[in-house]
Design an enzyme around this catalytic site. Structure first.
Site, mmCIF file in Angstrom:
data_model
loop_
_atom_site.group_PDB
_atom_site.id
_atom_site.type_symbol
_atom_site.label_atom_id
_atom_site.label_comp_id
_atom_site.label_asym_id
_atom_site.label_seq_id
_atom_site.Cartn_x
_atom_site.Cartn_y
_atom_site.Cartn_z
ATOM 1 N N ASP A 1 1.780 -1.164 11.919
ATOM 2 C CA ASP A 1 0.452 -1.639 11.503
ATOM 3 C C ASP A 1 0.213 -3.103 11.881
ATOM 4 O O ASP A 1 -0.855 -3.645 11.597
ATOM 5 C CB ASP A 1 0.296 -1.477 9.979
ATOM 6 C CG ASP A 1 0.282 -0.010 9.581
ATOM 7 O OD1 ASP A 1 -0.134 0.833 10.403
ATOM 8 O OD2 ASP A 1 0.695 0.301 8.440
ATOM 9 N N GLN B 1 4.685 9.335 7.322
ATOM 10 C CA GLN B 1 3.738 10.242 6.667
ATOM 11 C C GLN B 1 4.181 11.689 6.829
ATOM 12 O O GLN B 1 4.132 12.465 5.872
ATOM 13 C CB GLN B 1 2.338 10.019 7.226
ATOM 14 C CG GLN B 1 1.825 8.617 6.932
ATOM 15 C CD GLN B 1 0.458 8.340 7.505
ATOM 16 O OE1 GLN B 1 -0.113 9.166 8.207
ATOM 17 N NE2 GLN B 1 -0.076 7.172 7.214
ATOM 18 N N ARG C 1 -6.391 1.912 18.003
ATOM 19 C CA ARG C 1 -6.068 0.484 17.899
ATOM 20 C C ARG C 1 -5.600 -0.132 19.212
ATOM 21 O O ARG C 1 -5.649 -1.347 19.367
ATOM 22 C CB ARG C 1 -5.004 0.253 16.813
ATOM 23 C CG ARG C 1 -5.578 0.380 15.438
ATOM 24 C CD ARG C 1 -4.571 0.040 14.358
ATOM 25 N NE ARG C 1 -5.238 0.040 13.064
ATOM 26 C CZ ARG C 1 -4.616 0.139 11.903
ATOM 27 N NH1 ARG C 1 -3.312 0.256 11.862
ATOM 28 N NH2 ARG C 1 -5.291 0.116 10.773
ATOM 29 N N LYS D 1 -4.560 5.807 14.668
ATOM 30 C CA LYS D 1 -4.658 5.137 13.366
ATOM 31 C C LYS D 1 -6.122 5.135 12.909
ATOM 32 O O LYS D 1 -6.898 5.954 13.364
ATOM 33 C CB LYS D 1 -4.083 3.719 13.472
ATOM 34 C CG LYS D 1 -2.582 3.717 13.760
ATOM 35 C CD LYS D 1 -1.796 4.310 12.602
ATOM 36 C CE LYS D 1 -0.312 4.374 12.874
ATOM 37 N NZ LYS D 1 0.422 5.089 11.846
ATOM 38 N N ARG E 1 -8.894 11.905 12.629
ATOM 39 C CA ARG E 1 -7.439 11.734 12.786
ATOM 40 C C ARG E 1 -6.682 13.069 12.748
ATOM 41 O O ARG E 1 -7.089 13.991 12.049
ATOM 42 C CB ARG E 1 -6.925 10.758 11.725
ATOM 43 C CG ARG E 1 -7.576 9.384 11.903
ATOM 44 C CD ARG E 1 -7.112 8.373 10.912
ATOM 45 N NE ARG E 1 -5.698 8.061 11.064
ATOM 46 C CZ ARG E 1 -5.027 7.272 10.236
ATOM 47 N NH1 ARG E 1 -5.653 6.716 9.199
ATOM 48 N NH2 ARG E 1 -3.764 7.034 10.423
ATOM 49 N N LYS F 1 0.834 -1.207 0.000
ATOM 50 C CA LYS F 1 0.000 0.000 0.000
ATOM 51 C C LYS F 1 0.869 1.258 0.000
ATOM 52 O O LYS F 1 0.608 2.200 -0.747
ATOM 53 C CB LYS F 1 -0.927 -0.031 1.218
ATOM 54 C CG LYS F 1 -1.933 1.101 1.268
ATOM 55 C CD LYS F 1 -3.254 0.658 1.860
ATOM 56 C CE LYS F 1 -3.195 0.350 3.331
ATOM 57 N NZ LYS F 1 -3.189 1.558 4.172
ATOM 58 N N SER F 2 1.897 1.280 0.839
ATOM 59 C CA SER F 2 2.754 2.470 0.920
ATOM 60 C C SER F 2 3.396 2.764 -0.435
ATOM 61 O O SER F 2 3.439 3.914 -0.887
ATOM 62 C CB SER F 2 3.857 2.243 1.957
ATOM 63 O OG SER F 2 3.302 2.132 3.235
HETATM 64 C C1 S3P Z 1 2.529 4.713 6.213
HETATM 65 C C2 S3P Z 1 3.093 5.076 7.404
HETATM 66 C C3 S3P Z 1 2.595 4.630 8.727
HETATM 67 C C4 S3P Z 1 1.587 3.484 8.612
HETATM 68 C C5 S3P Z 1 0.641 3.666 7.470
HETATM 69 C C6 S3P Z 1 1.387 3.788 6.156
HETATM 70 C C7 S3P Z 1 3.125 5.227 4.966
HETATM 71 O O1 S3P Z 1 1.991 5.717 9.374
HETATM 72 O O2 S3P Z 1 0.865 3.337 9.811
HETATM 73 O O3 S3P Z 1 -0.254 2.561 7.377
HETATM 74 O O4 S3P Z 1 2.856 4.659 3.891
HETATM 75 O O5 S3P Z 1 3.874 6.208 5.033
HETATM 76 P P1 S3P Z 1 2.894 6.777 10.216
HETATM 77 O O6 S3P Z 1 4.041 7.110 9.380
HETATM 78 O O7 S3P Z 1 2.048 7.976 10.500
HETATM 79 O O8 S3P Z 1 3.241 6.044 11.477
#
Ligand code: S3P
Length: 445
Positions: free
Chosen positions: A328, A177, A359, A355, A129, A28-29
């Site tokens: 996650d 993020q 969670r 999240k 969020r 996904k990332s």
């Molecule tokens: C992600 C970063 C994570 C993760 C999310 C995907 C990303 O969040 O929990 O599912 O793709 O950069 P955080 O960076 O806020 O911890």
């Protein structure tokens, strides 16, 4: 929202050994980032193995709304014709990210470096969020926000900077993020944008920026941190991206294979970037049989085949500095810990509270309603494993895909079936989870 608004409950019950070979969907990332960087590049980006889950499809739509051409050319195959760094067009309507914090926050960063105004919105979960953590650095770079709800929540209006300012930013929490939003905004800023993080978070943005032609360096900072420096105003060129299978999605059938007696399952092409594999490290410490083979890499992202066999697990202590590499995965780790012998202590889980749901509470509730002894102590989660789980509980998913999948995994080895109130949100990250699990032998009805 692409899925139906009517809840779709499901029950999971004790199943025979799970067996087979599967490839879970694309990461996904990486999928979000491939679409965003493709849109910020000149020329064509070809992506194979894209995750076609709702979260990523919402990012694809937002890239289209911002002026890029995004096309599906076959199953999991997409092309993006980009507009170049700083070239986003004013979107005609609000950008709706559905359930996805990653899509929303990364696109905020990309928009912050363009002289346009966009409305950001999402579903009821995303609207709860925190966004201040992203907006603070973006405002330092010259972006402006308005119409924002109390506590920095969506919906909000973001106006990008005409002349973005490069900054040196120390992230207040380990978050890929936040880091990615700053780096994406920094693409449009003249000079060097630097992000310093105390604990290293996933580095897909850095690796992919390099792959698309940016000049970016990363060095160690402190005992667990990184200092990342991006040279602004690069010309990014469209690139080829092969998306490996998502270790965070593989986590669910992997734990299922470990706890269902006699199971033997092979997972192809699982991404093994060390900043994402904290769960595998922890499971191995618990006694899990996870064999790695066919190790290879693409665009700096390593992947491997994993063979997972049912294993007798024991409780362990998971250190807080491991949290960013498995953030996650704690829900499904808590399921594994429930089937282990002994106590598992997971430390430093404060980020789990912000999240898709809270969670920390939701995981404790999921375990409790199924007869597992669990305690939250400050930011730590403590699970008393007794080698088996009673089950019989109804689990509230709180619009959170990972709670739904964790609870369904739990039911596969519990004494009594486990029911989840809604499976609809699984479509955000793992649309084929239910049929894939059934193909391995899972009894869901
Ligand atoms: C992600 C970063 C994570 C993760 C999310 C995907 C990303 O969040 O929990 O599912 O793709 O950069 P955080 O960076 O806020 O911890």
């Amino acid at each position: 929202m692409a899925h139906s608004d009517t809840p779709t409950p499901l029950e999971s019950r004790a199943s025979g050994p799970l067996a087979g070979r599967v490839r879970v969907p694309g990461d996904k990332s990486i999928s979000h980032r491939a679409l965003i960087l493709g849109a910020l590049s000149v020329g064509e980006t070809r992506i194979s193995g894209l995750l076609e889950g709702e979260d990523v499809l919402n990012t694809a739509k937002s890239m289209q709304a911002l002026g890029a051409r995004v096309e599906r050319t076959g199953p999991f195959a997409w092309t993006v014709s980009g507009v170049g760094v700083g070239g986003f067009a004013q979107p005609a309507t609000a950008l709706d990210f559905g359930n996805s914090g990653t899509g929303c926050r990364l696109v905020m960063g990309a928009v912050a470096g363009c002289p346009i105004t966009a409305v950001f919105d999402g579903d009821a979960s995303l609207r709860t969020r925190p966004m201040r953590r992203i907006l603070d650095p973006l405002e330092l770079m010259g972006a402006r926000t308005s119409d924002i709800r109390e506590g920095g929540r969506l919906p909000l209006t973001l106006s990008g900077a005409r002349y973005p300012v490069p900054i040196v930013y120390k992230t207040p929490v380990a978050s890929a993020q936040i880091k990615s939003a700053v780096l994406l905004a920094g693409l449009s800023a003249p000079g060097m944008t630097t992000v310093i993080e105390q604990e290293a978070s996933r580095d897909h943005t850095e690796l992919m920026l390099k792959h698309f032609g940016a000049e970016i360096s990363s060095e160690k900072a402190g005992s667990h941190g990184r200092r990342i420096t991006l040279s602004g105003e690069p010309e990014l060129h469209g690139a080829e991206v092969v998306v490996p299978a998502d270790p965070s999605s593989a986590a669910f059938p992997i734990v299922a294979a470990l706890i269902v007696g006699g199971s033997d399952v092979v997972f192809s092409d699982v991404m093994t970037n060390p900043l994402r594999t904290g769960l595998f490290t922890t499971l191995r410490e618990m006694g899990a049989s996870i064999e790695e083979s066919e190790v290879r890499g693409d665009a700096g992202e390593p992947m491997a085949q994993l063979r997972v066999r049912a294993s007798k697990l024991r409780g362990v202590e998971v250190p807080p500095e491991r949290a960013p590499s498995m953030i996650d995965e704690y829900l499904v780790l808590a399921v594994a810990a429930s089937f282990a012998e002994g106590t598992t202590i997971m430390r430093g889980l404060q980020e789990l509270r912000v999240k898709e749901s809270d969670r920390l509470e939701a995981t404790a509730d999921m375990l409790r309603v199924n007869g597992v002894k669990v305690e939250i102590s400050g930011d730590d989660l403590i699970v008393e494993g007794r080698g088996h789980v009673e089950g019989g509980g109804l689990v509230a998913t709180h619009m959170d895909h990972r709670i739904a999948m964790s609870a369904l995994v739990m039911g596969l080895a519990s004494d009594k079936p486990v029911k989840v109130d809604d499976t609809a949100f699984i479509a955000t990250s793992f649309p084929d989870f239910i049929p894939m699990m059934r193909s391995l032998g899972a009894d869901f009805s």
